[in-house]
Enzyme design. Structure first.
Site, PDB file in Angstrom:
ATOM      1  N   GLY A 160      45.367  39.192  32.682  1.00  0.00           N
ATOM      2  CA  GLY A 160      45.991  38.574  33.851  1.00  0.00           C
ATOM      3  C   GLY A 160      46.568  37.225  33.522  1.00  0.00           C
ATOM      4  O   GLY A 160      46.691  36.854  32.350  1.00  0.00           O
ATOM      5  N   ASN A 161      46.963  36.496  34.543  1.00  0.00           N
ATOM      6  CA  ASN A 161      47.493  35.152  34.325  1.00  0.00           C
ATOM      7  C   ASN A 161      47.072  34.254  35.484  1.00  0.00           C
ATOM      8  O   ASN A 161      46.442  34.724  36.433  1.00  0.00           O
ATOM      9  CB  ASN A 161      49.011  35.198  34.148  1.00  0.00           C
ATOM     10  CG  ASN A 161      49.706  35.734  35.383  1.00  0.00           C
ATOM     11  OD1 ASN A 161      49.698  35.109  36.432  1.00  0.00           O
ATOM     12  ND2 ASN A 161      50.272  36.932  35.270  1.00  0.00           N
ATOM     13  N   ARG A 162      47.420  33.000  35.402  1.00  0.00           N
ATOM     14  CA  ARG A 162      46.866  32.022  36.335  1.00  0.00           C
ATOM     15  C   ARG A 162      47.716  31.797  37.588  1.00  0.00           C
ATOM     16  O   ARG A 162      47.468  30.853  38.328  1.00  0.00           O
ATOM     17  CB  ARG A 162      46.660  30.696  35.592  1.00  0.00           C
ATOM     18  CG  ARG A 162      45.685  30.845  34.426  1.00  0.00           C
ATOM     19  CD  ARG A 162      45.455  29.522  33.731  1.00  0.00           C
ATOM     20  NE  ARG A 162      44.896  28.550  34.650  1.00  0.00           N
ATOM     21  CZ  ARG A 162      45.002  27.238  34.512  1.00  0.00           C
ATOM     22  NH1 ARG A 162      45.658  26.746  33.481  1.00  0.00           N
ATOM     23  NH2 ARG A 162      44.464  26.425  35.375  1.00  0.00           N
ATOM     24  N   SER A 163      48.674  32.648  37.844  1.00  0.00           N
ATOM     25  CA  SER A 163      49.508  32.422  39.034  1.00  0.00           C
ATOM     26  C   SER A 163      48.697  32.605  40.317  1.00  0.00           C
ATOM     27  O   SER A 163      47.972  33.585  40.467  1.00  0.00           O
ATOM     28  CB  SER A 163      50.680  33.406  39.033  1.00  0.00           C
ATOM     29  OG  SER A 163      51.377  33.293  40.246  1.00  0.00           O
TER      30      SER A 163
END
Ligand code: CTP
Length: 395
Positions: free
Chosen positions: A201-204
């Protein structure tokens, strides 16, 4: 935005409940100020429950907070519905002997008043003179609807429908420069599953995309939000499509493509996904090929949408985002120009995310470029930047 809803003492006070709900459902913070007589028609408990905020119309409680000044200064918009003949007279005379009256004198926010009373009272010279005075001062006084009144009688004096009051109020605060436009926004961060427990995933946080969607909705657009992994159950938007992976987002964007005039791709999409999904949890004792995960690229959704638009000779305006780690503004500009060119979109919004800045924050600082070589910087809350982006697109 912060909305104050004033409710005065008329039978239509119960309809204020639908108006309050419309504001909260659209994501606004609502503070209700009933007059003493309004509370004869509707209970403070109902108003508190619907506004998700305390209701205390007494001017003389919490005096240290100077409530009327605080409420007046904080408000982005004040709506009084229903407004009685007596309220109109007091407001026109500048009488400030209760919380609503004094808040109205302490604000510079736009004010919308929705009168409701019997036709005779509405047509009376005194009421008409008060309405004229208020309009001359810049207050937006709605014409009452014509129809059945409290008793057997009918005529002008009915409270306009809450949806109409809501639309008029929103239009007062924001230019309706996207009315009739269909806007598709992607927000959040995709998650690419590895096994039943893990994902890439990512931090958005999705805050910027949701702010843009809400801003477009407030400016009259019909908005569809494709939300990747956003946990809030209500985002204040009427049309939300929930997705998780990049492939699901691709399908959702393609389905909404034809019915969109403007496509704003604010989501952080994973560039890669696991080459294979492990049906069972990967155990420490039995790792996938020497503790490494094979990755394959995801489709670049933004690029594919631009290609589809061009090959089908369509007219959608397409806005891409760029998350870059740049060491200064000049480098950010350079990276943004390259990405704009590479993606082929019409606008690019570049964030400098160096050092983890911006992700999950309510504040941001961006550079917005278009494909004609023009650019503008915008900083402040993500809500404000959302409007600055839309201003730039509309221009
Ligand atoms: N994007 C997309 N599909 C992908 C990756 C990105 O549609 N598979 C979109 C994002 O929604 C965003 C834009 O492309 O609007 C730029 O995303 P960003 O992560 O900054 O750039 P990348 O294309 O991934 O390029 P790089 O990672 O090389 O900077």
């Amino acid at each position: 935005m912060h909305v104050v809803v004033g409710v005065t003492g008329g039978i239509a006070a119960y309809k204020a409940t639908s108006l309050i709900r419309a504001f909260t459902e659209a994501g606004h913070t609502v503070k209700v100020i009933p007059t003493a007589n309004a509370l004869r028609f509707i209970g403070a408990t109902t108003l508190e429950a619907l506004s998700h905020n305390t209701v205390d119309p007494d001017l003389y409680t919490d005096v240290a907070d100077v409530k009327h000044v605080q409420l007046g200064q904080e408000a982005d918009l004040i709506v009084v519905a229903p407004a009685t003949a007596s309220f109109l007279a007091r407001y026109a005379a500048g009488i400030a002997d209760d919380l609503l009256g004094s808040t109205l004198l302490a604000t510079t926010a736009p004010v919308l008043v929705a009168p409701a009373m019997h036709s005779e009272m509405w047509n009376h010279q005194a009421t008409q003179a008060n309405v004229k005075t208020l309009r001359e001062r810049g207050v937006d006084v709605l014409e009452p609807a014509v129809g059945r009144l409290t008793g057997e009688d009918s005529g002008p004096g009915r409270l306009p429908e809450p949806e109409e009051i809501f639309a008029a109020a929103i239009a007062l605060r924001y230019p309706q420069d996207l009315a009739g436009k269909r806007v598709l926004v992607t927000a959040g961060g995709t998650q690419e599953p590895v096994d039943p427990v893990r994902f890439l995933g990512n931090r958005s946080s999705g805050k910027q995309g949701v702010s843009i969607a809400l801003a477009a909705q407030a400016r009259g657009a019909e908005v569809t939000l494709i939300a990747a992994n956003l946990s809030e159950s209500s985002l204040g938007l009427r049309d939300v499509i929930r997705v998780s992976t990049a492939d699901q987002m691709l399908d959702a964007v393609n389905s909404a493509f034809d019915s969109s005039d403007i496509i704003i791709m604010a989501a952080a999409v994973a560039d890669f996904k696991a080459a294979s999904y492990e049906e069972s949890k990967i155990k420490k004792s039995n790792p996938v090929s020497n503790y490494s995960i094979d990755l394959v690229p995801n489709v670049d959704i933004l690029k594919s949408v631009v290609e589809r638009r061009n090959s089908e000779n369509k007219q959608q305006l397409i806005v891409g985002f760029a998350a870059e780690t740049a060491s200064n503004d000049a480098e950010l500009t350079k990276l943004a120009e390259i990405k704009l060119e590479n993606k082929g979109c019409d606008f690019l919004v570049a964030n400098n995310v160096a050092g983890g800045a911006i992700f999950n924050s309510d504040q941001t600082s961006v550079l917005i470029l278009n494909n004609r070589g023009e650019g503008v910087g915008a900083q402040g809350s993500k809500k404000l930047v959302a409007h600055e982006l839309l201003d730039f697109i509309v221009r």
